[in-house]
Design a protein around this motif. Structure first.
Motif, PDB file in Angstrom:
ATOM      1  N   VAL A   7       0.858  -1.183   0.000  1.00  0.00           N
ATOM      2  CA  VAL A   7       0.000   0.000   0.000  1.00  0.00           C
ATOM      3  C   VAL A   7       0.894   1.232   0.000  1.00  0.00           C
ATOM      4  N   PHE A   8       0.586   2.178  -0.888  1.00  0.00           N
ATOM      5  CA  PHE A   8       1.306   3.447  -0.859  1.00  0.00           C
ATOM      6  C   PHE A   8       0.420   4.536  -1.444  1.00  0.00           C
ATOM      7  N   PRO A   9       0.546   5.756  -0.914  1.00  0.00           N
ATOM      8  CA  PRO A   9      -0.265   6.853  -1.452  1.00  0.00           C
ATOM      9  C   PRO A   9       0.297   7.319  -2.790  1.00  0.00           C
ATOM     10  N   ILE A  10      -0.614   7.676  -3.694  1.00  0.00           N
ATOM     11  CA  ILE A  10      -0.196   8.180  -4.999  1.00  0.00           C
ATOM     12  C   ILE A  10      -0.226   9.702  -4.990  1.00  0.00           C
ATOM     13  N   ARG A  11      -1.410  10.236  -4.698  1.00  0.00           N
ATOM     14  CA  ARG A  11      -1.563  11.676  -4.676  1.00  0.00           C
ATOM     15  C   ARG A  11      -2.819  12.004  -3.882  1.00  0.00           C
ATOM     16  N   GLY A  12      -2.670  12.764  -2.851  1.00  0.00           N
ATOM     17  CA  GLY A  12      -3.822  13.160  -2.044  1.00  0.00           C
ATOM     18  C   GLY A  12      -4.488  11.962  -1.401  1.00  0.00           C
ATOM     19  N   ARG A  13      -5.778  11.800  -1.671  1.00  0.00           N
ATOM     20  CA  ARG A  13      -6.534  10.696  -1.082  1.00  0.00           C
ATOM     21  C   ARG A  13      -6.485   9.427  -1.917  1.00  0.00           C
ATOM     22  N   ASN A  14      -5.805   9.456  -3.041  1.00  0.00           N
ATOM     23  CA  ASN A  14      -5.704   8.279  -3.898  1.00  0.00           C
ATOM     24  C   ASN A  14      -4.552   7.401  -3.439  1.00  0.00           C
ATOM     25  N   TRP A  15      -4.862   6.154  -3.168  1.00  0.00           N
ATOM     26  CA  TRP A  15      -3.859   5.196  -2.734  1.00  0.00           C
ATOM     27  C   TRP A  15      -3.800   4.054  -3.726  1.00  0.00           C
ATOM     28  N   CYS A  16      -2.676   3.383  -3.743  1.00  0.00           N
ATOM     29  CA  CYS A  16      -2.513   2.206  -4.581  1.00  0.00           C
ATOM     30  C   CYS A  16      -2.432   0.981  -3.680  1.00  0.00           C
ATOM     31  N   PHE A  17      -3.280   0.000  -3.935  1.00  0.00           N
ATOM     32  CA  PHE A  17      -3.256  -1.283  -3.242  1.00  0.00           C
ATOM     33  C   PHE A  17      -2.839  -2.320  -4.264  1.00  0.00           C
ATOM     34  N   SER A  18      -1.802  -3.083  -3.946  1.00  0.00           N
ATOM     35  CA  SER A  18      -1.308  -4.078  -4.883  1.00  0.00           C
ATOM     36  C   SER A  18      -0.943  -5.337  -4.126  1.00  0.00           C
ATOM     37  N   ARG A  19      -1.018  -6.440  -4.810  1.00  0.00           N
ATOM     38  CA  ARG A  19      -0.647  -7.729  -4.232  1.00  0.00           C
ATOM     39  C   ARG A  19       0.709  -8.102  -4.794  1.00  0.00           C
ATOM     40  N   SER A  20       1.615  -8.505  -3.924  1.00  0.00           N
ATOM     41  CA  SER A  20       2.903  -8.956  -4.438  1.00  0.00           C
ATOM     42  C   SER A  20       2.730 -10.355  -5.010  1.00  0.00           C
ATOM     43  N   ILE A  21       3.421 -10.627  -6.086  1.00  0.00           N
ATOM     44  CA  ILE A  21       3.247 -11.879  -6.814  1.00  0.00           C
ATOM     45  C   ILE A  21       4.254 -12.904  -6.343  1.00  0.00           C
ATOM     46  N   ASP A  22       3.744 -14.076  -5.990  1.00  0.00           N
ATOM     47  CA  ASP A  22       4.584 -15.204  -5.620  1.00  0.00           C
ATOM     48  C   ASP A  22       4.639 -16.135  -6.830  1.00  0.00           C
ATOM     49  N   PRO A  23       5.785 -16.234  -7.518  1.00  0.00           N
ATOM     50  CA  PRO A  23       5.834 -17.007  -8.768  1.00  0.00           C
ATOM     51  C   PRO A  23       5.551 -18.492  -8.577  1.00  0.00           C
ATOM     52  N   SER A  24       5.749 -19.043  -7.387  1.00  0.00           N
ATOM     53  CA  SER A  24       5.495 -20.467  -7.183  1.00  0.00           C
ATOM     54  C   SER A  24       4.011 -20.776  -7.176  1.00  0.00           C
ATOM     55  N   LEU A  25       3.166 -19.771  -6.880  1.00  0.00           N
ATOM     56  CA  LEU A  25       1.730 -20.009  -6.809  1.00  0.00           C
ATOM     57  C   LEU A  25       1.060 -19.996  -8.169  1.00  0.00           C
ATOM     58  N   THR A  26       1.638 -19.320  -9.140  1.00  0.00           N
ATOM     59  CA  THR A  26       0.972 -19.212 -10.436  1.00  0.00           C
ATOM     60  C   THR A  26       0.916 -20.560 -11.150  1.00  0.00           C
ATOM     61  N   ASP A  27       1.950 -21.382 -11.005  1.00  0.00           N
ATOM     62  CA  ASP A  27       1.945 -22.684 -11.658  1.00  0.00           C
ATOM     63  C   ASP A  27       1.068 -23.684 -10.922  1.00  0.00           C
ATOM     64  N   SER A  28       1.029 -23.590  -9.596  1.00  0.00           N
ATOM     65  CA  SER A  28       0.270 -24.565  -8.816  1.00  0.00           C
ATOM     66  C   SER A  28      -1.179 -24.174  -8.622  1.00  0.00           C
ATOM     67  N   GLN A  29      -1.596 -23.031  -9.162  1.00  0.00           N
ATOM     68  CA  GLN A  29      -2.962 -22.567  -8.934  1.00  0.00           C
ATOM     69  C   GLN A  29      -3.980 -23.520  -9.541  1.00  0.00           C
ATOM     70  N   PHE A  30      -3.729 -24.017 -10.750  1.00  0.00           N
ATOM     71  CA  PHE A  30      -4.662 -24.914 -11.399  1.00  0.00           C
ATOM     72  C   PHE A  30      -4.152 -26.354 -11.413  1.00  0.00           C
ATOM     73  N   ALA A  31      -3.249 -26.693 -10.507  1.00  0.00           N
ATOM     74  CA  ALA A  31      -2.681 -28.032 -10.493  1.00  0.00           C
ATOM     75  C   ALA A  31      -3.715 -29.077 -10.093  1.00  0.00           C
ATOM     76  N   HIS A  32      -4.651 -28.724  -9.225  1.00  0.00           N
ATOM     77  CA  HIS A  32      -5.637 -29.680  -8.739  1.00  0.00           C
ATOM     78  C   HIS A  32      -6.923 -29.649  -9.543  1.00  0.00           C
ATOM     79  N   THR A  33      -6.990 -28.822 -10.560  1.00  0.00           N
ATOM     80  CA  THR A  33      -8.188 -28.706 -11.379  1.00  0.00           C
ATOM     81  C   THR A  33      -8.124 -29.724 -12.499  1.00  0.00           C
ATOM     82  N   PRO A  34      -9.187 -30.535 -12.674  1.00  0.00           N
ATOM     83  CA  PRO A  34      -9.173 -31.497 -13.790  1.00  0.00           C
ATOM     84  C   PRO A  34      -9.195 -30.782 -15.135  1.00  0.00           C
ATOM     85  N   SER A  35      -8.581 -31.412 -16.123  1.00  0.00           N
ATOM     86  CA  SER A  35      -8.450 -30.755 -17.430  1.00  0.00           C
ATOM     87  C   SER A  35      -9.598 -31.084 -18.380  1.00  0.00           C
ATOM     88  N   THR A  36     -10.281 -32.199 -18.187  1.00  0.00           N
ATOM     89  CA  THR A  36     -11.387 -32.561 -19.068  1.00  0.00           C
ATOM     90  C   THR A  36     -12.675 -32.683 -18.264  1.00  0.00           C
TER      91      THR A  36
END
Length: 194
Positions: A7-36
């Motif tokens: 979280v960091f302020p941009i200008r005045g009352r506008n703030w930026c909320f962002s999620r940090s990316i964990d690269p290990s989670l992107t591959d395992s996100q759909f690992a348990h999902t069936p493909s067919t």
């Protein structure tokens, strides 16, 4: 699982909320999902899990299929109808609010949230702002979710056309987006009160 929010302020009352990316989670996100669809039916009938877990498995299956279809549209040659549908989709996605994209980006397995912010900000103020986003998002995304669900039967009427049913898939995508954002908002409300 633990999520890290920056979280960091941009200008005045506008703030930026962002999620940090964990690269290990992107591959395992759909690992348990069936493909067919056959694997999906087999998993649902044989796992003996409650209805909520089976519904989540179905939602993950559909979202995985939609992601693959979107990637297929993205790789389409220039000038084809698939390329034009992808361009239309990008224009529609540009209209989605950044707060919804932020909320939707947080994984459903998150149980703890670590908030990183500049030392110039008050911790209570940051927490209050996050709670405000969650409260406001709960109301907004619940209303839009119900509205999108009510539009789904109307857009199925376009299946008689020989073209792809773009309104149906857009409303289906918006329904899923508002549902995911609503889940994250309720999770943030629970975390903010703890």
């Amino acid at each position: 699982m633990r999520a890290r929010l920056v979280v960091f302020p941009i200008r005045g009352r506008n703030w930026c909320f962002s999620r940090s990316i964990d690269p290990s989670l992107t591959d395992s996100q759909f690992a348990h999902t069936p493909s067919t669809f056959k694997d999906l039916c087999k998993n649902i009938s044989s796992n003996g899990k409650p209805l909520n877990a089976n519904a989540q498995l179905l939602v993950d299956f559909i979202s995985n299929k939609m992601n693959r279809a979107w990637i297929g549209l993205e790789k389409a040659p220039e000038g084809t109808i698939k390329s034009k549908i992808h361009g239309l989709g990008l224009r529609l996605l540009a209209r989605v609010k950044p707060s919804e994209i932020f909320l939707k980006s947080i994984s459903k397995e998150v149980s703890q949230v670590e908030i990183t912010y500049p030392s110039s900000l008050n911790a209570r103020h940051v927490r209050r702002r996050l709670r405000h986003i969650a409260l406001r998002g709960t109301v907004i995304h619940r209303n839009y979710f119900y509205g999108s669900v009510s539009l789904l039967p109307l857009t199925t009427a376009f299946t008689v056309l020989p073209l792809p049913n773009i309104p149906f898939f857009w409303i289906l995508f918006r329904t899923y987006s508002h549902w995911r954002a609503l889940q994250v908002c309720t999770m943030f409300l629970y975390i903010a009160t703890c």
